[in-house]
Each structure stands twice: as C-alpha cells, then as structure tokens.
Design a protein around this motif. Sequence first.
Motif, mmCIF file in Angstrom:
data_model
loop_
_atom_site.group_PDB
_atom_site.id
_atom_site.type_symbol
_atom_site.label_atom_id
_atom_site.label_comp_id
_atom_site.label_asym_id
_atom_site.label_seq_id
_atom_site.Cartn_x
_atom_site.Cartn_y
_atom_site.Cartn_z
ATOM 1 N N GLY A 146 -2.398 8.151 1.171
ATOM 2 C CA GLY A 146 -2.426 9.336 0.321
ATOM 3 C C GLY A 146 -1.086 10.039 0.217
ATOM 4 N N ARG A 147 -0.273 9.934 1.257
ATOM 5 C CA ARG A 147 1.024 10.617 1.273
ATOM 6 C C ARG A 147 2.177 9.745 0.791
ATOM 7 N N ALA A 148 2.040 8.434 0.864
ATOM 8 C CA ALA A 148 3.139 7.510 0.565
ATOM 9 C C ALA A 148 3.791 7.745 -0.795
ATOM 10 N N PRO A 149 3.018 7.903 -1.877
ATOM 11 C CA PRO A 149 3.669 8.064 -3.177
ATOM 12 C C PRO A 149 4.630 9.259 -3.245
ATOM 13 N N GLY A 150 4.403 10.288 -2.467
ATOM 14 C CA GLY A 150 5.294 11.439 -2.471
ATOM 15 C C GLY A 150 6.456 11.322 -1.503
ATOM 16 N N LEU A 151 6.414 10.328 -0.638
ATOM 17 C CA LEU A 151 7.450 10.183 0.384
ATOM 18 C C LEU A 151 8.485 9.117 0.076
ATOM 19 N N TRP A 152 8.051 7.977 -0.483
ATOM 20 C CA TRP A 152 8.957 6.838 -0.622
ATOM 21 C C TRP A 152 8.848 6.169 -1.978
ATOM 22 N N ARG B 125 0.885 -2.069 0.838
ATOM 23 C CA ARG B 125 1.067 -3.201 -0.076
ATOM 24 C C ARG B 125 0.084 -3.128 -1.240
ATOM 25 N N ALA B 126 -1.140 -2.680 -0.969
ATOM 26 C CA ALA B 126 -2.125 -2.528 -2.037
ATOM 27 C C ALA B 126 -1.693 -1.464 -3.045
ATOM 28 N N LEU B 127 -0.871 -0.519 -2.602
ATOM 29 C CA LEU B 127 -0.335 0.517 -3.487
ATOM 30 C C LEU B 127 0.934 0.067 -4.220
ATOM 31 N N GLY B 128 1.418 -1.146 -3.911
ATOM 32 C CA GLY B 128 2.576 -1.674 -4.591
ATOM 33 C C GLY B 128 3.890 -1.591 -3.830
ATOM 34 N N TYR B 129 3.842 -1.201 -2.560
ATOM 35 C CA TYR B 129 5.066 -1.170 -1.742
ATOM 36 C C TYR B 129 5.457 -2.600 -1.400
ATOM 37 N N THR B 130 6.732 -2.931 -1.595
ATOM 38 C CA THR B 130 7.168 -4.318 -1.511
ATOM 39 C C THR B 130 8.001 -4.662 -0.277
ATOM 40 N N ALA B 131 8.482 -3.674 0.437
ATOM 41 C CA ALA B 131 9.377 -3.935 1.578
ATOM 42 C C ALA B 131 8.823 -3.320 2.852
ATOM 43 N N VAL B 132 7.542 -3.570 3.107
ATOM 44 C CA VAL B 132 6.852 -2.980 4.251
ATOM 45 C C VAL B 132 6.606 -4.058 5.299
#
Length: 83
Positions: A34-40, A64-71
């Motif tokens: 829930g917080r990731a989109p506002g942080l990174w 990764r399900a939210l589209g983060y590629t370098a986790v």
Amino acid sequence: MCIRDSLIDVRTPGEFEDGHPKQATNVPVDVISGRAPGLWPKDTKLVLVCQSGRRATRAVKELRALGYTAVTNGGSVESFGSP
C-alpha cells in the motif's frame, strides 16, 4: 518522499527498534504494497530483509505484482550488520 536504492526491513516496528542495519528503512510487510507507490519509482533497486527471509519473500512477491522490477530478497537482517 522518494527513496532510491534502498535496504528495506519488512519486520514490525518493534522488531526494527530492537535492532536493525543502520542503513535500513522500516516498511513492515503488512503495509508495503500500500505504501510502495508513494515511496519508490518502479525501477528502484530494493533489497528486502527480515528476521529469516520469509517475510521478505512475501514482500518481494507483492512488489513484483505491483510492477517493481529490481526487488530482491536479502534474507536475514543479521547478514547486514544488525546489532
């Protein structure tokens, strides 16, 4: 707030206060998606750690399900110098 190239401790705030790698930021696994989109930005290099690596695995999957590629899962906080 935007954090780039970060070490993220996904344990609870209480666990984090008891000791953590000094370069880590605390974003508990229960709130990270829930917080990731506002942080990174989605291409930010994130290394996630917890006590054993299990919660970090869960958080990696969520990001990764939210589209983060370098986790990546960094495993235990102890491997990063937690007191």
